[in-house]
Scaffold this active site. Structure first.
Site, PDB file in Angstrom:
ATOM      1  N   CYS A  24       0.876  -1.264  -0.064  1.00 47.63           N
ATOM      2  CA  CYS A  24      -0.100  -0.168   0.046  1.00 47.63           C
ATOM      3  C   CYS A  24       0.967   1.317  -0.104  1.00 47.63           C
ATOM      4  CB  CYS A  24      -1.006   0.144   1.070  1.00 47.63           C
ATOM      5  SG  CYS A  24      -2.268  -1.405   1.373  1.00 47.63           S
ATOM      6  N   ASP A 438      34.177  19.625  18.644  1.00 49.50           N
ATOM      7  CA  ASP A 438      34.740  20.871  18.984  1.00 49.50           C
ATOM      8  C   ASP A 438      34.906  21.119  20.268  1.00 49.50           C
ATOM      9  OD1 ASP A 438      34.872  23.653  18.340  1.00 49.50           O
ATOM     10  OD2 ASP A 438      32.960  23.943  19.343  1.00 49.50           O
TER      11      ASP A 438
END
Length: 762
Positions: A24, A438
């Site tokens: 479907c 970082d």
């Protein structure tokens, strides 16, 4: 819901009703892809939603809905995204409601119960006409949905699960009716087979609907955090003069009428309705459902609050900054919904298989029927085995395997402050070799703090007097080091000394004249050490600050131009500033090492400072003095080391300069304490500035991926084993229907086990 718009595109979210299997999904997507102007369309069986991006002005929403309905499915614009309770077909007597299940079993019980008595020597059954009377309403009233959906699928040129059920049960029912009309042997009837198949499919769909609601629990929990009203203070209320605020001081407005700038009054125990800043009062706020932080957070004047958090013991007045779709809560809901409606890359393979699955099954069923008829010379056995093949092969489990796991995994992750917005990271997280951090704002707090104040001559002034003087120079300045000085003086309870004739000196610092204190009337200058390089005092200042320079800290010097008796400039004190490590930075790195992941730090600081930080927390490799524009290149080099196979790299950052690296990394994770640009570039957003969430995000991603793999394995294995067994007669139609329903339920239950996940550091 109105479409979400960009400059050249329009986005729509539709609720799709009537989908029963992966086939479907493929058919709806294929139909949507044929609409002129549709750029992309994604349909999700678990959420029963379609997300469509179209070129602006190309196709209207009404045209899109009409095409979906023509394909054989219900469609409407989604008004309550993520909330399955308010979608199509959830009433008691709806197609997948409990009422139909109960009635179908009540009518079918007299048909199959005699089979349970046979092992005990009790041979009893209803007459054929009574069996017909009970099976007919099950077949054509309770099972009418299968005929309707199957017919629509045939008209659309494809098949689905409903077509398989309609064909299989009709064959069993028709064979039984033929035998009833031509023979008097009731024991040769198979009405119980057709009826029980419908019962089991209805039960399976109801269990699926219930399980889907549980996988959407995170969305509902977030939606329920929004209060319906907010107490907005009248514009004439004086906060200083009215310590006790009564009902006549505010208006109780619907939340959609609250605007940025409104002052919102929040009583103890109430939900905070808006994002904003506290301008009056103090309290503790429970943000656990938003950030995953279990401990209440202290809030006072100038503290930021998030809409949806629960106020504790104190009264707060908040200046609204973001409301509605701009709020953090709304953005969280959008991120989780987007993740739950998107598809993992492996789902593309499932969709390709499902597109040809139903036609293949019908062919196999015909071959089974013809083969058994020719070999056994029994039309009834041949039909029953063909029916079993049709029923056992329904690809419900296959269609639910991936979306159910994604919904459950992203939902539980959101509860603990991990927003997974890109399902592709689920496939990559278990391959990660390297995590690159970082430094500033990710491993460190991101705000400089005053670490030390070293006077040159304490006989003139002590450290507190010098701090009061230096803070007075910085009053009104927005420079990060100025804020660090003012915060330090506030923490120590030291009032800054008023300064006159203050002025900034570009590239040097700031100067002014204190109005009181030991340096009253003198011109003082707070400046960088580098700006003294040509002066005679440079060597003395450098020696005083040497230890902090070696640690990579920032150092300023407070200079006096001298008094009338001594006109020579002289240093008063050096002040060291540094960005402190987050208290859980080391434990975050240790958790990654426990997962056998190498850690890397990318920093723009000098080598000695970056190396010192790296050693303190156990980082494996440090890259220092990296320009922001070069971070992405470093990620690329980590991914493709010379003479080694590709490495999978995650990047953790929070700033605008981290966005390119977050985008190029295999998995990007952004801190929500950072910028919007970073969060948009990353596949995962961490709702707290807590680096330990990195290992947790990897862990839940791995577990979600494992559930996807397990579900797909069992779904494929179920059909691979079940179809031959049905074709050879080892599975009756009734058992096939039960097994098919059970397979879907098992896949969903396996996915729901993810709800038991908890972060390891809790």
């Amino acid at each position: 819901m109105s479409p979400t718009e960009s400059s050249n595109s329009e986005f729509y979210t539709l609720d799709i009703g009537g989908m029963t299997c992966a086939s479907c999904v493929g058919r709806v997507e294929k139909a949507l892809g044929k609409i002129p102007g549709v750029e992309a369309a994604s349909v999700n069986l678990a959420t029963e939603q379609a997300r469509i991006r179209t070129q602006r002005g190309s196709s209207s929403l009404a045209e899109i809905i009409a095409l979906v309905q023509k394909t054989g499915y219900e469609a409407k614009e989604s008004s309550v995204r993520g909330n399955p309770d308010q979608r199509i077909g959830k009433s008691f007597w709806a197609a997948d409601g409990l009422g139909r299940v109960i009635l179908s079993f009540a009518l079918s019980a007299p048909l199959f119960l005699p089979m349970l008595f046979m092992p005990f020597g009790i041979h009893w059954s209803l007459s054929g006409w009574w069996q017909l009377a009970l099976a007919t309403p099950v077949q054509f009233i309770l099972g009418w949905r299968f005929y309707v959906a199957g017919y629509k699928s045939v008209m659309a040129g494809a098949g689905n699960m409903d077509l398989l059920v309609a064909l299989g049960t009709s064959a069993a029912y028709g064979l039984s009716l033929y035998i009833l009309l031509t023979s008097s042997h009731a024991h040769e009837l198979y009405f119980e087979g057709s009826a029980v198949i419908i019962c089991m499919v209805l039960l399976g769909k109801w269990l699926e609907a219930r399980a889907k609601q549980q996988t959407s629990e995170a969305i509902r929990a977030l939606q329920q955090l929004w209060p319906e009203h907010a107490k907005v203070l009248n514009t004439n209320v004086d906060l200083q003069g009215n310590k006790a605020i009564g009902a006549d001081h505010y208006r109780d407005l619907p939340l959609e009428q609250v605007l940025p700038g409104d002052k919102v009054f929040i009583l103890p125990g109430e939900r905070i309705p808006v994002d904003g800043v506290v301008i009056f009062g103090a309290s503790h706020v429970d943000e656990s459902l938003l950030t995953g932080e279990s401990e209440p957070v202290k809030k006072s004047i100038e503290s930021t609050v998030i809409g949806g958090a629960l106020n504790g013991e104190g009264v707060l007045i908040v200046m609204a900054q973001a409301v509605g779709v701009e709020s953090v809560l709304s953005q969280m809901i959008n991120l989780v919904e987007e993740a739950q409606t998107q598809k993992a890359p492996i789902q593309k393979l499932v969709d390709q298989v499902s597109a040809v699955f139903v036609p293949t099954v019908i062919v196999l069923a015909l071959m089974t029927g013809i083969g058994n008829w020719l070999y056994l010379d029994s039309i009834s056995i041949a039909i029953l085995r063909a029916v079993s093949v049709l029923v056992i092969a329904c690809p419900c489990a296959l269609g639910l395997a991936t979306p159910a796991a994604i919904m459950a995994g992203t939902g539980i992750a959101a509860r603990f402050g991990i927003l997974i917005k890109d399902p592709q990271v689920l496939e990559l997280a278990h391959k990660l070799n390297i995590v690159a951090f970082d430094k500033t704002g990710t491993l460190t707090i991101g705000k400089p703090r005053m670490l030390a104040l070293l006077p040159f001559d304490t006989s003139i002034a002590d450290a507190n007097q010098i701090l009061a003087t230096a803070a007075g120079l910085q009053l009104g300045s927005e420079h990060p080091l100025a804020k660090a000085l003012l915060v330090s003086s506030k923490e120590k309870g030291i009032a800054p000394i008023t300064t006159s004739f203050s002025k900034g000196l570009p590239g040097i610092g700031i100067e002014g004249i204190p109005s009181s204190g030991p340096f009253a009337g003198q011109t003082l200058r707070l400046q960088s050490v580098a700006s003294l390089e040509a002066s005679p005092q440079y060597a003395m200042v450098l020696q005083k600050a040497q230890a902090y320079f070696e640690q990579g800290q920032t150092v300023s010097v407070l200079m006096s131009s001298g008094s009338e008796s001594n006109g020579a400039p002289s240093p008063i004190a050096v002040i060291a500033f540094g960005d402190e490590l987050k208290p859980n930075a080391k434990s975050a790195v240790d958790a990654l090492h426990a997962l056998h992941i190498r850690t890397v730090m990318l920093s723009g600081d000098n080598l000695s400072s970056a190396t010192r930080v790296g050693k303190m927390i156990g980082i494996d490799e440090v890259f220092a003095q990296i320009m922001p524009s070069d971070k992405a290149q470093n990620i690329h080099r980590l991914q493709n080391p010379p003479a080694l196979q590709k490495q999978y790299v995650a990047m953790i950052g929070d700033g605008v300069n981290d966005a390119p690296a977050l985008a190029i990394a295999d998995v990007g994770m952004a801190m929500s304490t950072g910028t919007d640009v970073a969060m948009q570039a990353a596949g995962i957003t961490l709702m707290r500035g807590d680096p330990t969430l990195v290992a947790d995000a990897i862990d839940i991603s791995k577990k979600t991926w494992n559930k996807i793999a397990q579900n797909l394995f069992w779904a494929f294995a179920f059909n691979t084993i079940g179809i031959p067994m049905a074709a050879l007669g080892y599975l009756s139609p009734m058992l096939a229907g039960s097994a098919m329903a059970l397979s879907s339920f098992c896949v969903l239950s396996n996915a729901l086990l993810l709800k038991r996940w908890r972060p390891k550091n809790r």
